[in-house]
Design a protein around this motif. Structure first.
Motif: not given
Length: 384
Positions: A6-13, A219-227
């Motif tokens: 919860x204290x780190x950057x968001x993670x998504x399946x 994936x990270x939010x960055x990967x979701x946007x980039x891909x």
């Protein structure tokens, strides 16, 4: 204070895939695992070279089986970590994949579990130390849980027939799951009339151990946007907790005590209460485990799991769908993939994409696995 998810950057399946759980066959393990990985890649809509790291969970295969399997997708040079943690192997691999993304070390990570029974002995810690366990032939897992079922029935004044209703529910769910090892609905009479295993436990109240595979891409939010991953795919991982066994006041209920501790940590990270989850996938290798664990998790008061089971509270469409995949009893338990398969089921449910076994309006989910009572992993997921 130790870092938590919860204290780190968001993670998504963002991707999930399976090879059906099934009895031992001639299918080589790479074919099982690759089916699951390719399914997860297709689900996420990403190509293999985008995956930056991989964790492979297995409990029954020879050492380092990941490289001979994953090379068929392309030799990209990504790091591969192999994880063995008994029944919780897949859950451990998922936690490590989430932590790698949450920490910022990688943006897209694969966790895959695959196993095939070898027919060889499973080493115990005592044997590994050169010390024989005097009760090995008498207190095997199904005997332990048969005794726990007796204890539970006496403590709360319920019948063994009532506990067996867990299997009726889960076989019914498995009949709707194309990836389940057991896909036949069963009546209570059929469950009770199966071959006796130990005490009042019958074969249909116990998990089958077969082969299969499950894969999850995080994936990270960055990967979701980039891909360009579709907005309908990501499901956020809101909590992750892992614990090992301590010395408890109730030594015969170490699994339930360990479950209570670990669940409390994961739920605290999620910011929810135990009674707020729509989907729960839990370790039900034997029917009594499900009633023990929903109480240990705080989903109901002690002694209330069976009455709520009989009322349909744990059915798909009830208060909380418990083991909508069919659970270990019907979905099966290939060991290495099992914890990852739970994450996959919750992901489909929270997307609203579980088909005939969809629990309407599902927004929150919890996955739970224990590994020979020594370790426990709990993850919470939520649809944004």
């Amino acid at each position: 204070m130790p870092q938590s998810l919860a204290r780190m950057r968001p993670v998504y399946v963002v991707g999930v895939g399976w090879h059906r759980y099934q009895p031992l066959s001639d299918t080589p393990y790479p074919a099982l695992g690759l089916a699951a990985v390719r399914g997860a890649l297709a689900d996420a809509g990403v190509e293999w070279p985008a995956v930056e790291s991989a964790y492979m969970a297995t409990a029954l295969l020879p050492m380092a089986p990941g490289r001979p399997m994953l090379r068929h997708l392309g030799a990209t040079g990504l790091p591969i970590v192999h994880i063995e943690n008994a029944s919780a192997s897949g859950s451990a691999a998922f936690r490590q994949a989430c932590m790698e993304v949450a920490s910022g070390c990688s943006d897209l990570v694969l966790a895959v579990g695959v196993d095939k029974p070898t027919g060889g002995p499973v080493a115990r810690g005592e044997q590994a130390c050169g010390i024989d366990h005097l009760a090995d032939d008498a207190i095997v897992p199904f005997t332990h849980f048969a005794l726990l079922a007796d204890q539970y029935a006496q403590r709360w004044g319920v019948s063994h027939d009532d506990i067996a209703r867990v299997a009726v529910k889960n076989h019914g769910n498995g009949a709707k799951n194309p990836f389940a090892q057991r896909q036949q609905a069963r009546t209570l009479e059929e469950v009770l009339g199966g071959r006796a295993v130990s005490g009042r436990l019958t074969t249909l109240q116990c998990t089958p151990v077969g082969e299969g595979a499950a894969a999850v891409i995080v994936a990270s939010e960055d990967a979701i946007r980039r891909l360009g991953i579709g907005a309908d795919k990501p499901i956020r991982v809101t909590g992750s907790a892992a614990r090992s066994q301590r010395v408890y006041d109730e030594p015969t209920r170490f699994d339930a005590n360990l479950t209570a501790e670990t669940t409390q940590l994961a739920i605290a990270e999620s910011g929810l209460r135990a009674d707020q989850f729509d989907i729960v996938e839990l370790h039900d290798a034997f029917t009594v485990e499900e009633v023990e664990y929903v109480e240990a998790m705080g989903m109901c008061k002690p002694g209330q799991a069976v009455p709520l089971l009989k009322e349909g509270a744990w059915d798909i469409g009830g208060r909380c769908a418990v083991n909508p995949s069919g659970g270990l009893i019907a979905m099966g338990h290939p060991i290495g993939p099992t914890g990852l398969g739970q994450i996959g089921e919750i992901t489909l449910q929270l997307r609203g994409a579980a088909g005939a076994r969809q629990h309407a309006g599902a927004k929150t989910g919890l996955a739970h696995m224990v590994g020979v009572g020594a370790v426990c992993y709990v993850h919470t997921l939520q649809r944004d």
